[in-house]
Design a protein around this motif. Structure first.
Motif, mmCIF file in Angstrom:
data_model
loop_
_atom_site.group_PDB
_atom_site.id
_atom_site.type_symbol
_atom_site.label_atom_id
_atom_site.label_comp_id
_atom_site.label_asym_id
_atom_site.label_seq_id
_atom_site.Cartn_x
_atom_site.Cartn_y
_atom_site.Cartn_z
ATOM 1 N N GLN A 35 -34.355 -31.363 -23.701
ATOM 2 C CA GLN A 35 -34.181 -31.514 -25.152
ATOM 3 C C GLN A 35 -32.690 -31.390 -25.514
ATOM 4 N N ASP A 36 -32.235 -32.168 -26.484
ATOM 5 C CA ASP A 36 -30.858 -32.004 -26.972
ATOM 6 C C ASP A 36 -30.744 -30.703 -27.756
ATOM 7 N N LEU A 37 -29.618 -29.996 -27.555
ATOM 8 C CA LEU A 37 -29.311 -28.826 -28.381
ATOM 9 C C LEU A 37 -28.209 -29.215 -29.345
ATOM 10 N N LEU A 38 -28.203 -28.620 -30.520
ATOM 11 C CA LEU A 38 -27.154 -28.900 -31.495
ATOM 12 C C LEU A 38 -25.900 -28.080 -31.190
ATOM 13 N N HIS A 39 -24.770 -28.612 -31.630
ATOM 14 C CA HIS A 39 -23.495 -27.881 -31.596
ATOM 15 C C HIS A 39 -23.393 -27.072 -32.891
ATOM 16 N N PHE A 40 -22.474 -26.112 -32.916
ATOM 17 C CA PHE A 40 -22.300 -25.250 -34.093
ATOM 18 C C PHE A 40 -20.818 -25.135 -34.446
ATOM 19 N N MET A 41 -20.509 -25.415 -35.669
ATOM 20 C CA MET A 41 -19.150 -25.277 -36.212
ATOM 21 C C MET A 41 -18.116 -26.017 -35.338
ATOM 22 N N GLY A 42 -18.599 -27.030 -34.618
ATOM 23 C CA GLY A 42 -17.700 -27.825 -33.769
ATOM 24 C C GLY A 42 -17.187 -27.063 -32.574
ATOM 25 N N THR A 43 -17.797 -25.910 -32.246
ATOM 26 C CA THR A 43 -17.231 -25.073 -31.180
ATOM 27 C C THR A 43 -18.272 -24.597 -30.149
ATOM 28 N N SER A 44 -19.402 -24.022 -30.613
ATOM 29 C CA SER A 44 -20.475 -23.561 -29.700
ATOM 30 C C SER A 44 -19.948 -22.756 -28.517
ATOM 31 N N THR A 45 -19.430 -21.569 -28.826
ATOM 32 C CA THR A 45 -18.779 -20.783 -27.780
ATOM 33 C C THR A 45 -19.720 -19.815 -27.052
ATOM 34 N N PHE A 46 -20.991 -19.745 -27.448
ATOM 35 C CA PHE A 46 -21.932 -18.871 -26.729
ATOM 36 C C PHE A 46 -22.483 -19.614 -25.508
ATOM 37 N N SER A 47 -21.565 -20.163 -24.726
ATOM 38 C CA SER A 47 -21.930 -20.942 -23.543
ATOM 39 C C SER A 47 -20.786 -20.834 -22.547
ATOM 40 N N GLN A 48 -21.112 -20.919 -21.267
ATOM 41 C CA GLN A 48 -20.034 -20.852 -20.275
ATOM 42 C C GLN A 48 -19.167 -22.110 -20.302
ATOM 43 N N TYR A 49 -19.734 -23.205 -20.765
ATOM 44 C CA TYR A 49 -18.947 -24.437 -20.985
ATOM 45 C C TYR A 49 -19.348 -25.022 -22.331
ATOM 46 N N THR A 50 -18.372 -25.606 -23.014
ATOM 47 C CA THR A 50 -18.681 -26.289 -24.267
ATOM 48 C C THR A 50 -17.845 -27.562 -24.339
ATOM 49 N N VAL A 51 -18.219 -28.451 -25.234
ATOM 50 C CA VAL A 51 -17.423 -29.665 -25.472
ATOM 51 C C VAL A 51 -17.063 -29.687 -26.948
ATOM 52 N N VAL A 52 -15.777 -29.920 -27.215
ATOM 53 C CA VAL A 52 -15.307 -29.963 -28.599
ATOM 54 C C VAL A 52 -14.456 -31.218 -28.795
ATOM 55 N N ALA A 53 -14.263 -31.597 -30.052
ATOM 56 C CA ALA A 53 -13.341 -32.692 -30.367
ATOM 57 C C ALA A 53 -11.914 -32.232 -30.053
ATOM 58 N N ASP A 54 -11.053 -33.186 -29.698
ATOM 59 C CA ASP A 54 -9.684 -32.766 -29.337
ATOM 60 C C ASP A 54 -8.924 -32.186 -30.526
ATOM 61 N N ILE A 55 -9.391 -32.447 -31.742
ATOM 62 C CA ILE A 55 -8.714 -31.853 -32.908
ATOM 63 C C ILE A 55 -9.252 -30.447 -33.208
ATOM 64 N N SER A 56 -10.245 -30.012 -32.417
ATOM 65 C CA SER A 56 -10.876 -28.703 -32.621
ATOM 66 C C SER A 56 -10.481 -27.703 -31.542
ATOM 67 N N VAL A 57 -9.304 -27.886 -30.988
ATOM 68 C CA VAL A 57 -8.874 -26.985 -29.918
ATOM 69 C C VAL A 57 -7.348 -26.930 -29.908
ATOM 70 N N VAL A 58 -6.824 -25.743 -29.581
ATOM 71 C CA VAL A 58 -5.365 -25.595 -29.498
ATOM 72 C C VAL A 58 -5.014 -24.845 -28.221
ATOM 73 N N ALA A 59 -3.966 -25.326 -27.556
ATOM 74 C CA ALA A 59 -3.456 -24.623 -26.373
ATOM 75 C C ALA A 59 -2.582 -23.467 -26.848
ATOM 76 N N VAL A 60 -2.745 -22.326 -26.183
ATOM 77 C CA VAL A 60 -1.942 -21.156 -26.547
ATOM 78 C C VAL A 60 -1.260 -20.599 -25.300
ATOM 79 N N GLN A 61 -0.394 -19.643 -25.505
ATOM 80 C CA GLN A 61 0.396 -19.069 -24.428
ATOM 81 C C GLN A 61 -0.527 -18.492 -23.346
ATOM 82 N N PRO A 62 -0.362 -18.942 -22.065
ATOM 83 C CA PRO A 62 -1.281 -18.480 -21.008
ATOM 84 C C PRO A 62 -1.156 -16.997 -20.706
ATOM 85 N N GLU A 63 -0.031 -16.390 -21.072
ATOM 86 C CA GLU A 63 0.128 -14.947 -20.800
ATOM 87 C C GLU A 63 -0.690 -14.082 -21.758
ATOM 88 N N ALA A 64 -1.225 -14.677 -22.810
ATOM 89 C CA ALA A 64 -2.031 -13.899 -23.765
ATOM 90 C C ALA A 64 -3.449 -13.752 -23.223
#
Ligand SMILES: NC(=O)C1=CN([C@@H]2O[C@H](COP(=O)(O)OP(=O)(O)OC[C@H]3O[C@@H](n4cnc5c(N)ncnc54)[C@H](OP(=O)(O)O)[C@@H]3O)[C@@H](O)[C@H]2O)C=CC1
Ligand SMILES: N[C@@H](CCC(=O)N[C@@H](CSC=O)C(=O)NCC(=O)O)C(=O)O
Ligand SMILES: [Zn+2]
Ligand SMILES: [Zn+2]
Length: 381
Positions: A138-167
């Motif tokens: 069955q298809d599951l829905l995404h949530f708020m364009g993020t669905s982070t309660f998963s070990q892997y998720t798929v988001v639109a490229d405008i819904s993600v930002v790269a941040v400093q890897p040392e953080a």
């Protein structure tokens, strides 16, 4: 390059099959990212009250079955065609408020809201109208364009930002919602002036982050209002100057009376961080005549409405609100991460509980108890 690129990944996720029921840890299939999409290995996610709100069935946009979660950090596993803003291996934060930099909203200079994918995001699907999650056929829905309660998720490229890897990602995940929301509301939406009087209703992660922003802006009086007496210590820890418990006021005195008395006529800025529409009204009416501004941050349930006498606005009080603290995620989130790394922004202090993804229902229970500011989930376990 990971050997998962271009393939469906099977991983653990917390699935909300229906409203009002505990989440269920399932093996789900996460499809590869399509054009302008990014697949992220989520390392850590916070649990926000908005997740509980949607799970409760009170969110008019809530639909099931769904993978909830919107306060997540992780590593880019693979990218779809045309993605240029992040690359495989980047440390990223998922953005429920995307930033396309091209739409009317993004170009207005007046808001952080982006219109490009809001319609599909609200329906729980990717911008092409389909889902990248499957479970038990069955298809599951995404949530708020993020669905982070998963070990892997798929988001639109405008819904993600790269941040400093040392953080550390168990901290940057919290910049995906609660901390950024409150801090940004004080700094961007209200732009609290030096020397002003501020009242914050609700001392959870969002309210305490408003306190942190008000301190940074040089507010003179920072009054935290909360019905939970344990929040007094928290309020002072983050820099509040006063704490008021509205249930402990003398007979006949309202919280509005009390705040007006404490501020010589009313607050310059107030913030609702409770989602209670009665509190929102009090927050507006505790504002100073002529110029006081009240910022609505809390999310109220379906059917709830705010009201006040129009006279409150006629006499110069301003009612406004914001999502994600008015912060443009792709442009501005790395600055907040930088402030954290430089010791200028408190993040660690908000983490009161840690759990594994598989213990997520305990995290939801903990969140409803008064001693939780934020629970962070380790998604590897
Ligand atoms: N606009 C946006 O972009 C965002 C909005 N939100 C929303 O912001 C709100 C706050 O989130 P969060 O900080 O995580 O929530 P919390 O529940 O952690 O904090 C809210 C606090 O308000 C207290 N409270 C409840 N009722 C009252 C009242 N009548 N008067 C004063 N205090 C009261 C609660 O006390 P007690 O502990 O006793 O319940 C709690 O301490 C939620 O509605 C959430 O959905 C969150 C993130 C982003
Ligand atoms: N879906 C709800 C509204 C929920 C809501 O207001 N969400 C906030 C973020 S809350 C984060 O924890 C938000 O970003 N709002 C702007 C938006 O475009 O969704 C409803 O329909 O009432
Ligand atoms: Zn949230
Ligand atoms: Zn946009």
């Amino acid at each position: 390059m990971a050997d998962t690129v271009g393939k469906t990944i099977t991983c653990k996720a917390a699935v909300a099959w229906e409203a009002g029921k505990p989440l269920s840890i399932e093996d789900i299939e996460v499809l590869p990212p399509r054009a302008h999409e990014v697949r992220i290995q989520i390392k850590y996610t916070g649990v926000c009250h908005t997740d509980a709100y949607t799970l409760s069935g009170k969110d008019p946009e809530g639909a099931f079955p769904v993978v909830l979660g919107h306060e997540g950090a992780g590593i880019v596993e693979s990218i779809g065609e045309g993605v240029t803003s992040v690359k495989v291996g980047d440390h990223v934060v998922a953005l429920y408020t995307p930033e396309c930099k091209e739409c009317k909203f993004c170009k207005s200079g007046k808001t952080n809201l982006c219109g490009k994918i809001r319609a599909t995001q609200g329906k729980g699907v990717m911008p092409d109208g389909t889902s990248r999650f499957k479970c038990k056929g069955q298809d599951l829905l995404h949530f708020m364009g993020t669905s982070t309660f998963s070990q892997y998720t798929v988001v639109a490229d405008i819904s993600v930002v790269a941040v400093q890897p040392e953080a550390p990602m168990d901290r940057t995940c919290l910049l995906g919602c609660g901390i950024t929301t409150g801090y940004g509301a004080a700094r961007n939406t209200a732009n609290v002036e030096k020397g002003s009087n501020v009242a914050i209703f609700g001392a959870g992660c969002v309210g305490l982050s408003v306190v942190q922003g008000a301190v940074e802006q040089g507010a003179a009086k920072i009054i935290v209002v909360d019905v939970n007496p344990t929040k007094e210590e928290w309020a002072f820890k983050f820099g509040a100057t006063d704490f008021v418990n509205p249930t402990k006021l003398p007979e006949g005195q309202t919280i509005v009376d009390k705040l007006i008395e404490m501020t010589d006529g009313g607050c310059d800025y107030t913030f609702d961080c409770t989602g209670n529409v009665g509190v929102m009204r009090a927050a507006l009416e505790a504002c100073h005549k002529g110029w006081g501004q009240s910022i609505v941050i809390g999310v109220a349930a379906a059917g709830q409405e705010i009201s006040t006498r129009p006279f409150q606005l006629v006499t110069g009080r301003v009612w406004k609100g914001c999502a994600f603290g008015g912060v443009k995620g792709r442009s501005q989130l790395p600055n907040l991460v930088g402030d954290y790394l430089a010791g200028k922004l408190k993040v660690d202090e908000f983490i009161t509980h840690r759990k594994n993804l598989t213990e997520i229902n305990e995290a939801f229970d903990i969140m409803k108890q008064g001693d939780c500011i934020r629970a962070v989930l380790d998604c590897s376990k």
